[in-house]
Design a protein around this motif. Structure first.
Motif, short mmCIF file in Angstrom:
data_model
loop_
_atom_site.label_atom_id
_atom_site.label_comp_id
_atom_site.label_asym_id
_atom_site.label_seq_id
_atom_site.Cartn_x
_atom_site.Cartn_y
_atom_site.Cartn_z
N GLY A 1 -1.63 27.00 43.80
CA GLY A 1 -3.01 26.84 44.24
C GLY A 1 -3.82 28.11 44.15
N HIS A 2 -3.13 29.25 43.97
CA HIS A 2 -3.80 30.54 43.93
C HIS A 2 -3.96 31.09 42.51
N VAL A 3 -3.73 30.24 41.49
CA VAL A 3 -4.03 30.67 40.13
C VAL A 3 -5.54 30.79 39.98
N GLY A 4 -5.98 31.51 38.95
CA GLY A 4 -7.40 31.74 38.78
C GLY A 4 -8.17 30.49 38.40
N PHE A 5 -9.38 30.37 38.93
CA PHE A 5 -10.27 29.25 38.61
C PHE A 5 -10.84 29.44 37.20
N ALA A 6 -10.80 28.37 36.39
CA ALA A 6 -11.32 28.40 35.02
C ALA A 6 -12.51 27.45 34.92
N PRO A 7 -13.74 27.97 34.87
CA PRO A 7 -14.93 27.10 34.77
C PRO A 7 -14.96 26.36 33.45
N GLN A 8 -15.54 25.15 33.46
CA GLN A 8 -15.55 24.30 32.28
C GLN A 8 -16.94 24.02 31.74
N ASP A 9 -17.98 24.46 32.44
CA ASP A 9 -19.34 24.30 31.93
C ASP A 9 -20.21 25.41 32.51
N GLU A 10 -21.48 25.43 32.12
CA GLU A 10 -22.37 26.51 32.54
C GLU A 10 -22.56 26.56 34.04
N LEU A 11 -22.65 25.40 34.69
CA LEU A 11 -22.82 25.38 36.15
C LEU A 11 -21.61 26.02 36.83
N GLU A 12 -20.43 25.73 36.31
CA GLU A 12 -19.23 26.31 36.93
C GLU A 12 -19.10 27.80 36.62
N VAL A 13 -19.65 28.24 35.51
CA VAL A 13 -19.70 29.69 35.26
C VAL A 13 -20.55 30.36 36.32
N GLN B 1 -17.47 35.14 42.98
CA GLN B 1 -16.96 36.48 42.69
C GLN B 1 -17.71 37.53 43.51
N ALA B 2 -19.00 37.32 43.73
CA ALA B 2 -19.78 38.27 44.52
C ALA B 2 -19.26 38.35 45.95
N ARG B 3 -18.62 37.29 46.41
CA ARG B 3 -18.10 37.26 47.78
C ARG B 3 -16.63 37.65 47.84
N PHE B 4 -15.84 37.13 46.91
CA PHE B 4 -14.39 37.27 47.01
C PHE B 4 -13.76 38.22 45.99
N GLY B 5 -14.49 38.58 44.95
CA GLY B 5 -13.85 39.29 43.84
C GLY B 5 -13.12 38.27 42.98
N ARG B 6 -11.81 38.29 43.02
CA ARG B 6 -11.04 37.27 42.28
C ARG B 6 -11.25 35.91 42.93
N VAL B 7 -11.41 34.87 42.11
CA VAL B 7 -11.64 33.52 42.60
C VAL B 7 -10.48 32.63 42.18
N SER B 8 -9.70 32.18 43.14
CA SER B 8 -8.58 31.28 42.86
C SER B 8 -9.06 29.83 42.93
N CYS B 9 -8.24 28.92 42.45
CA CYS B 9 -8.57 27.50 42.54
C CYS B 9 -8.74 27.07 44.00
N GLU B 10 -7.97 27.67 44.91
CA GLU B 10 -8.07 27.29 46.31
C GLU B 10 -9.45 27.58 46.89
N ARG B 11 -10.19 28.52 46.30
CA ARG B 11 -11.55 28.81 46.77
C ARG B 11 -12.49 27.65 46.52
N LEU B 12 -12.05 26.68 45.69
CA LEU B 12 -12.86 25.49 45.41
C LEU B 12 -12.17 24.20 45.82
N LEU B 13 -10.84 24.16 45.67
CA LEU B 13 -10.09 22.93 45.92
C LEU B 13 -9.38 23.00 47.26
N SER B 14 -10.16 22.93 48.32
CA SER B 14 -9.67 22.94 49.69
C SER B 14 -10.85 22.54 50.56
N GLY B 15 -10.63 22.40 51.85
CA GLY B 15 -11.74 22.09 52.73
C GLY B 15 -12.81 23.15 52.65
N GLU B 16 -12.39 24.41 52.74
CA GLU B 16 -13.33 25.52 52.63
C GLU B 16 -13.94 25.58 51.23
#
Length: 322
Positions: free
Chosen positions: A162-174, A181-196
């Motif tokens: 769950g902590h592998v890096g998030f890979a955006p798939q379109d411009e909105l996700e970029v 990244q401005a908040r966390f630096g590295r962004v893992s998948c868990e930063r998007l795929l969880s309650g938070e």
């Protein structure tokens, strides 16, 4: 394992702690009870509360925990709870105490699931001894896999996928990636795929729409999207499901999951209407030159919340036979 052993099994995440007993010779579990982690300052209090309620004195235990589980010191990733395996076993008088990652346990529970415990997103054809991908968002984002060994038994893969890096798939996700990244630096998948993570997506979409950076709870976002028809909430839920589809497809590609893809966790069962109306399945199969490998791969949502408990019990059986 001793034939006379009464075992305590638990599935402990960042939000809830589920407990049950496994009696010698019994096929299933009994005295299941769920406690809210927020109601207890530490895990010992929760264990004591459950054992008093169950009127039980087990001699061994296995806990499925939402964090790495191999060391003596267990530190939960999304909770303030922590404990030492040796100290906890001594405190409660357990002869054996095992811990296993919660999604490793969930994977071990998959062979025991009944048809009513699954919702088929895409039925497909399940290869009986094929590898299974197991993943799901909850308080965190859990990832595991299940493979068949040469003796016909099942082996679950332990890791922190769950902590592998998030890979955006379109411009909105970029743009979403840059925002986080401005908040966390590295962004893992868990930063998007969880309650938070759902909250992070909602906040980003609010800002994109020129609104204040509001952070409702995941339950509030779900209610706004499903019941009130709020556009930003519904868009956040759809985007959440699309990103989950990409991650599920990546895992299925890695494992060659001909035995099926199984989505657990506490969030997705509540989002089935959105999941079916989102780009989840399209994103799952969109793997370029290898898309054909995933085109007919079966996908299921796990509805049975006892599978990790069954996996914990299976861990005691397996390790006791070694």
């Amino acid at each position: 394992m001793s034939a006379r052993s009464l075992a305590l099994v638990a599935d402990i995440g960042g939000t809830n702690a589920r407990f049950a007993l496994r009696r010698p010779g019994a096929d299933g579990l009994e005295r299941m009870k769920t406690l809210s982690a927020a109601d207890y300052p530490n895990i010992d209090n929760a264990i004591t509360t459950y054992l008093d309620w169950a009127e039980a004195t087990p001699t061994e235990a296995c806990f499925a925990v939402a964090c790495p589980a191999r060391e003596d010191r267990i530190e939960f990733t999304n909770s303030t709870w922590h404990f030492s395996r040796t100290q906890t076993a001594a405190h409660f008088g357990w002869q054996r105490f095992e811990t296993v990652n919660d999604f490793e346990a969930l994977a071990l529970g998959v062979p025991h699931v009944k048809p009513a415990g699954l919702h088929a997103i895409r039925p497909g054809t399940v290869e009986p001894k094929g590898a299974c991908a197991v993943l799901g968002p909850g308080t965190g984002f859990g990832v595991s896999g299940l493979i068949c060994d040469r003796h016909g038994g099942w082996v679950a893969l332990a890791g922190e996928g769950g902590h592998v890096g998030f890979a955006p798939q379109d411009e909105l996700e970029v743009e979403l990636l840059r925002y986080l990244q401005a908040r966390f630096g590295r962004v893992s998948c868990e930063r998007l795929l969880s309650g938070e993570g759902l909250v992070n997506i909602y906040e980003f979409l609010s800002v994109q729409a020129g609104k204040p950076a509001e952070r409702p709870t995941p339950a509030e976002i779900t209610a706004r999207g499903l019941e009130l028809g709020e556009r930003i909430a519904r868009d956040a839920l759809r985007r959440f499901c699309a990103i989950l589809g990409s991650s599920a497809g990546d895992l299925a590609l890695i494992l060659g999951s001909t035995g099926g893809v199984y989505i657990g966790g506490g969030i997705v069962p509540r989002l089935l209407p959105i999941l079916l109306d989102s780009e989840f399945e399209e994103r799952f199969a969109n793997k370029g030159r290898l898309s054909s490998l995933l085109a007919a791969m079966p996908i299921f949502v796990i509805l049975d919340n006892t599978l990790a408990l069954l996996g914990a019990a299976a861990t005691l059986n397996t390790q006791g036979d070694q």
